[in-house]
Design an enzyme around this catalytic site. Sequence first.
Site, PDB file in Angstrom:
ATOM      1  N   LYS A  27       0.940  -1.078   0.016  1.00  0.00           N
ATOM      2  CA  LYS A  27      -0.053  -0.039   0.003  1.00  0.00           C
ATOM      3  C   LYS A  27       0.783   1.161  -0.150  1.00  0.00           C
ATOM      4  CE  LYS A  27      -3.633  -2.202   2.687  1.00  0.00           C
ATOM      5  NZ  LYS A  27      -4.372  -2.181   4.124  1.00  0.00           N
TER       6      LYS A  27
ATOM      7  N   TYR B 113      -5.113   5.403  -0.635  1.00  0.00           N
ATOM      8  CA  TYR B 113      -3.978   4.695  -0.778  1.00  0.00           C
ATOM      9  C   TYR B 113      -4.148   3.597  -2.012  1.00  0.00           C
ATOM     10  CZ  TYR B 113      -6.862   0.942   1.971  1.00  0.00           C
ATOM     11  OH  TYR B 113      -8.001   0.157   2.363  1.00  0.00           O
TER      12      TYR B 113
END
Length: 182
Positions: free
Chosen positions: A71, A131
Amino acid sequence: MRIEKTFIKDLLIVEPIVFEDERGYFFEAYSKTKFRDLGIDIKFVQDNQSYSKKGTLRGLHYQNPPYAQTKLVRVLEGEIMDVAVDLRKDSPTYGKSFSVLLSAENKKQLLVPQGFAHGFSVLSDTASVMYKCDQFYNKESEGGIKFDDPSLSIDWGISLEEAIVSEKDQILPFIENCNSLF
């Protein structure tokens, strides 16, 4: 872009180069070429965004292989305490946590590699968090660790007694009982 290494291998803080003038500012939040030039070659496939109120605590979440996710986390509005926990059993920092203040103002990002649990708490009145992920979400591979695991001693920057936490996150196991396959 500038990369700052943390004490945990592969967990990186990314700081963009910001161009400001009387109109405001501009920066590249992500550039495949610039990341590759910095030694980070990741193919992102999904963007996620959340909006949360002050005192919200989300996490700690992860996905097991083969759906484990890297991420790249950033804040579009507000301020959060972003936290990652190393779940790689062969890592010298297994079970260690790292936290960093991410905000719309400081424009920092945290690159959380596969093999980590991730979560955040909201410090401002509200926060919008975005993200990028390198794998698609897969419900069957999801796992988590309880946010108040005493062995992790995480300072979330908020009162845990007043934290807004989902029912799902309240019943997650401590790290010693989690189903991590890393």
